[in-house]
Design an enzyme around this catalytic site. Structure first.
Site, PDB file in Angstrom:
ATOM      1  N   LYS A   9       7.702 -14.246   4.051  1.00 16.21           N
ATOM      2  CA  LYS A   9       8.741 -13.802   3.123  1.00 16.21           C
ATOM      3  C   LYS A   9      10.057 -14.557   3.386  1.00 16.21           C
ATOM      4  O   LYS A   9      10.194 -15.254   4.401  1.00 16.21           O
ATOM      5  CB  LYS A   9       8.929 -12.288   3.281  1.00 16.21           C
ATOM      6  CG  LYS A   9       7.667 -11.475   2.950  1.00 16.21           C
ATOM      7  CD  LYS A   9       7.920  -9.978   3.073  1.00 16.21           C
ATOM      8  CE  LYS A   9       6.651  -9.188   2.805  1.00 16.21           C
ATOM      9  NZ  LYS A   9       6.902  -7.720   2.771  1.00 16.21           N
ATOM     10  N   TYR A  49       3.947  -7.517  -6.885  1.00 14.72           N
ATOM     11  CA  TYR A  49       4.154  -6.166  -6.337  1.00 14.72           C
ATOM     12  C   TYR A  49       3.993  -5.075  -7.403  1.00 14.72           C
ATOM     13  O   TYR A  49       4.588  -4.008  -7.288  1.00 14.72           O
ATOM     14  CB  TYR A  49       5.544  -6.073  -5.707  1.00 14.72           C
ATOM     15  CG  TYR A  49       5.609  -6.584  -4.284  1.00 14.72           C
ATOM     16  CD1 TYR A  49       4.701  -6.144  -3.308  1.00 14.72           C
ATOM     17  CD2 TYR A  49       6.578  -7.507  -3.895  1.00 14.72           C
ATOM     18  CE1 TYR A  49       4.759  -6.614  -2.000  1.00 14.72           C
ATOM     19  CE2 TYR A  49       6.638  -7.976  -2.582  1.00 14.72           C
ATOM     20  CZ  TYR A  49       5.732  -7.511  -1.645  1.00 14.72           C
ATOM     21  OH  TYR A  49       5.792  -7.970  -0.346  1.00 14.72           O
ATOM     22  N   PHE A  57      12.120   1.891  -4.381  1.00 20.80           N
ATOM     23  CA  PHE A  57      12.554   0.658  -3.723  1.00 20.80           C
ATOM     24  C   PHE A  57      12.130  -0.614  -4.463  1.00 20.80           C
ATOM     25  O   PHE A  57      12.365  -1.720  -3.982  1.00 20.80           O
ATOM     26  CB  PHE A  57      12.055   0.620  -2.271  1.00 20.80           C
ATOM     27  CG  PHE A  57      10.543   0.683  -2.088  1.00 20.80           C
ATOM     28  CD1 PHE A  57       9.744  -0.444  -2.290  1.00 20.80           C
ATOM     29  CD2 PHE A  57       9.926   1.863  -1.700  1.00 20.80           C
ATOM     30  CE1 PHE A  57       8.374  -0.403  -2.110  1.00 20.80           C
ATOM     31  CE2 PHE A  57       8.546   1.924  -1.515  1.00 20.80           C
ATOM     32  CZ  PHE A  57       7.763   0.785  -1.734  1.00 20.80           C
ATOM     33  N   ARG A  85      -4.218  -8.558   8.440  1.00 27.88           N
ATOM     34  CA  ARG A  85      -3.363  -7.358   8.476  1.00 27.88           C
ATOM     35  C   ARG A  85      -3.132  -6.892   9.915  1.00 27.88           C
ATOM     36  O   ARG A  85      -2.057  -6.403  10.253  1.00 27.88           O
ATOM     37  CB  ARG A  85      -3.982  -6.228   7.646  1.00 27.88           C
ATOM     38  CG  ARG A  85      -4.158  -6.545   6.160  1.00 27.88           C
ATOM     39  CD  ARG A  85      -3.027  -6.138   5.286  1.00 27.88           C
ATOM     40  NE  ARG A  85      -2.776  -4.728   5.217  1.00 27.88           N
ATOM     41  CZ  ARG A  85      -1.845  -4.203   4.412  1.00 27.88           C
ATOM     42  NH1 ARG A  85      -1.101  -4.993   3.634  1.00 27.88           N
ATOM     43  NH2 ARG A  85      -1.631  -2.911   4.391  1.00 27.88           N
ATOM     44  N   THR A  91       3.430  -1.852   8.416  1.00 27.49           N
ATOM     45  CA  THR A  91       4.465  -2.159   7.419  1.00 27.49           C
ATOM     46  C   THR A  91       5.876  -2.033   7.988  1.00 27.49           C
ATOM     47  O   THR A  91       6.727  -2.893   7.746  1.00 27.49           O
ATOM     48  CB  THR A  91       4.317  -1.200   6.212  1.00 27.49           C
ATOM     49  OG1 THR A  91       2.987  -1.311   5.698  1.00 27.49           O
ATOM     50  CG2 THR A  91       5.330  -1.520   5.132  1.00 27.49           C
ATOM     51  N   ARG A 102       4.995  -8.429  13.008  1.00 24.37           N
ATOM     52  CA  ARG A 102       6.108  -7.523  12.697  1.00 24.37           C
ATOM     53  C   ARG A 102       6.617  -6.821  13.956  1.00 24.37           C
ATOM     54  O   ARG A 102       7.818  -6.570  14.094  1.00 24.37           O
ATOM     55  CB  ARG A 102       5.677  -6.513  11.643  1.00 24.37           C
ATOM     56  CG  ARG A 102       5.542  -7.136  10.238  1.00 24.37           C
ATOM     57  CD  ARG A 102       4.864  -6.189   9.275  1.00 24.37           C
ATOM     58  NE  ARG A 102       4.848  -6.671   7.898  1.00 24.37           N
ATOM     59  CZ  ARG A 102       4.075  -6.165   6.946  1.00 24.37           C
ATOM     60  NH1 ARG A 102       3.241  -5.160   7.221  1.00 24.37           N
ATOM     61  NH2 ARG A 102       4.111  -6.657   5.721  1.00 24.37           N
ATOM     62  N   ASN A 112      10.361  -7.399   6.486  1.00 20.58           N
ATOM     63  CA  ASN A 112       9.293  -7.350   7.496  1.00 20.58           C
ATOM     64  C   ASN A 112       8.489  -8.650   7.593  1.00 20.58           C
ATOM     65  O   ASN A 112       7.317  -8.653   7.961  1.00 20.58           O
ATOM     66  CB  ASN A 112       8.409  -6.116   7.292  1.00 20.58           C
ATOM     67  CG  ASN A 112       7.760  -6.090   5.923  1.00 20.58           C
ATOM     68  OD1 ASN A 112       7.859  -7.068   5.176  1.00 20.58           O
ATOM     69  ND2 ASN A 112       7.093  -5.000   5.601  1.00 20.58           N
ATOM     70  N   HIS A 115       3.769 -11.012   4.355  1.00 22.36           N
ATOM     71  CA  HIS A 115       2.870 -10.203   3.524  1.00 22.36           C
ATOM     72  C   HIS A 115       1.427 -10.625   3.768  1.00 22.36           C
ATOM     73  O   HIS A 115       1.143 -11.811   3.886  1.00 22.36           O
ATOM     74  CB  HIS A 115       3.186 -10.426   2.035  1.00 22.36           C
ATOM     75  CG  HIS A 115       2.070 -10.023   1.123  1.00 22.36           C
ATOM     76  ND1 HIS A 115       1.858  -8.725   0.730  1.00 22.36           N
ATOM     77  CD2 HIS A 115       1.061 -10.746   0.565  1.00 22.36           C
ATOM     78  CE1 HIS A 115       0.785  -8.671  -0.041  1.00 22.36           C
ATOM     79  NE2 HIS A 115       0.285  -9.888  -0.162  1.00 22.36           N
ATOM     80  N   GLU A 126      -4.032 -12.083  -5.942  1.00 16.65           N
ATOM     81  CA  GLU A 126      -2.813 -12.746  -5.484  1.00 16.65           C
ATOM     82  C   GLU A 126      -3.012 -14.263  -5.378  1.00 16.65           C
ATOM     83  O   GLU A 126      -2.115 -15.043  -5.727  1.00 16.65           O
ATOM     84  CB  GLU A 126      -2.383 -12.141  -4.139  1.00 16.65           C
ATOM     85  CG  GLU A 126      -1.919 -10.694  -4.326  1.00 16.65           C
ATOM     86  CD  GLU A 126      -1.828  -9.886  -3.043  1.00 16.65           C
ATOM     87  OE1 GLU A 126      -2.049 -10.450  -1.942  1.00 16.65           O
ATOM     88  OE2 GLU A 126      -1.528  -8.680  -3.129  1.00 16.65           O
TER      89      GLU A 126
HETATM   90  P1  RTP Z   1       3.222  -6.198   1.983  1.00 11.28           P
HETATM   91  O1  RTP Z   1       2.536  -5.775   0.699  1.00 11.28           O
HETATM   92  O2  RTP Z   1       4.587  -6.774   1.760  1.00 11.28           O
HETATM   93  O3  RTP Z   1       2.334  -7.053   2.819  1.00 11.28           O
HETATM   94  O4  RTP Z   1       3.468  -4.901   2.888  1.00 11.28           O
HETATM   95  P2  RTP Z   1       2.458  -3.730   3.197  1.00 11.28           P
HETATM   96  O5  RTP Z   1       1.167  -3.923   2.476  1.00 11.28           O
HETATM   97  O6  RTP Z   1       2.412  -3.559   4.668  1.00 11.28           O
HETATM   98  O7  RTP Z   1       3.249  -2.505   2.573  1.00 11.28           O
HETATM   99  P3  RTP Z   1       3.287  -2.004   1.044  1.00 11.28           P
HETATM  100  O8  RTP Z   1       3.034  -0.553   1.052  1.00 11.28           O
HETATM  101  O9  RTP Z   1       2.436  -2.861   0.174  1.00 11.28           O
HETATM  102  O10 RTP Z   1       4.811  -2.208   0.663  1.00 11.28           O
HETATM  103  C1  RTP Z   1       5.272  -3.461   0.178  1.00 11.28           C
HETATM  104  C2  RTP Z   1       6.625  -3.743   0.745  1.00 11.28           C
HETATM  105  O11 RTP Z   1       7.559  -2.819   0.230  1.00 11.28           O
HETATM  106  C3  RTP Z   1       8.550  -2.554   1.203  1.00 11.28           C
HETATM  107  N1  RTP Z   1       8.626  -1.118   1.427  1.00 11.28           N
HETATM  108  N2  RTP Z   1       9.761  -0.487   1.513  1.00 11.28           N
HETATM  109  N3  RTP Z   1      11.736   1.509   1.733  1.00 11.28           N
HETATM  110  C4  RTP Z   1      10.480   1.821   1.906  1.00 11.28           C
HETATM  111  O12 RTP Z   1      10.124   2.953   2.160  1.00 11.28           O
HETATM  112  C5  RTP Z   1       9.471   0.790   1.736  1.00 11.28           C
HETATM  113  N4  RTP Z   1       8.160   0.954   1.780  1.00 11.28           N
HETATM  114  C6  RTP Z   1       7.624  -0.270   1.581  1.00 11.28           C
HETATM  115  C7  RTP Z   1       8.170  -3.246   2.484  1.00 11.28           C
HETATM  116  O13 RTP Z   1       8.947  -4.414   2.615  1.00 11.28           O
HETATM  117  C8  RTP Z   1       6.711  -3.580   2.259  1.00 11.28           C
HETATM  118  O14 RTP Z   1       6.333  -4.742   2.953  1.00 11.28           O
HETATM  119 MG    MG Z   2       1.038  -4.370   0.436  1.00 12.72          MG
END
Ligand code: RTP
Ligand code: MG
Length: 132
Positions: A9, A49, A57, A85, A91, A102, A112, A115, A126
């Site tokens: 990112k 996304y 958010f 992962r 996350t 992370r 973070n 991705h 993707e």
């Molecule tokens: P990513 O898709 O970026 O790889 O991250 P992830 O699967 O671990 O988490 P995901 O649930 O898909 O969330 C995507 C991104 O959204 C941001 N986020 N912010 N403020 C919050 O509560 C919150 N929750 C998620 C994070 O930057 C996350 O990577």
């Molecule tokens: Mg995700």
């Protein structure tokens, strides 16, 4: 063999962590298949996304992911989605285990560093978005 999509990112790219992240995935045993540096348009970010479009958010997430260049990449290996992962970590970097990307380099959930696709179906979707 399974493919996954990994994107360093804007925060990770800005901090010079591309080499470190590529190296960790290579040392784990995954194989790099494709890579490019680009800055996401809002359209691509919203599509990438889209599962989060109703979350509060979402606007900040799109602002952040379009804020500078990213390193987009395709990796291959057995169970590569789950393995990437695990190398990336939870996350929220505050909860991610030491030894994960992370856990070692992040502080907050909104920046973070990297991705990784959350399923083989997400990975193919993707990869299609970023590599056509
Ligand atoms: P990513 O898709 O970026 O790889 O991250 P992830 O699967 O671990 O988490 P995901 O649930 O898909 O969330 C995507 C991104 O959204 C941001 N986020 N912010 N403020 C919050 O509560 C919150 N929750 C998620 C994070 O930057 C996350 O990577
Ligand atoms: Mg995700």
């Amino acid at each position: 063999m399974e493919r996954t999509f990994v994107m360093v990112k804007p925060d990770g790219f800005r901090r010079g962590l591309v080499g470190e992240i590529v190296s960790r995935l290579e040392r784990k045993g995954l194989t790099l298949r494709e890579a490019r540096v680009l800055t996401l348009t809002r359209k691509l970010a919203e599509e990438h996304y889209r599962e989060h479009r109703d979350k509060k958010f979402f606007g900040e997430l799109v602002d952040f992911i379009t804020s500078g260049p990213v390193f987009a990449s395709v990796w291959e290996g057995p169970d590569s989605v789950a393995i990437a992962r695990r190398v990336i970590g939870s996350t929220n970097p505050a909860e991610a285990a030491p030894g994960t990307i992370r856990g070692d380099f992040g502080l907050t959930v909104d920046s973070n560093i990297v991705h990784g696709s959350d399923s083989p179906a997400s990975a193919e979707r993707e990869i299609g978005l970023f590599f056509g």
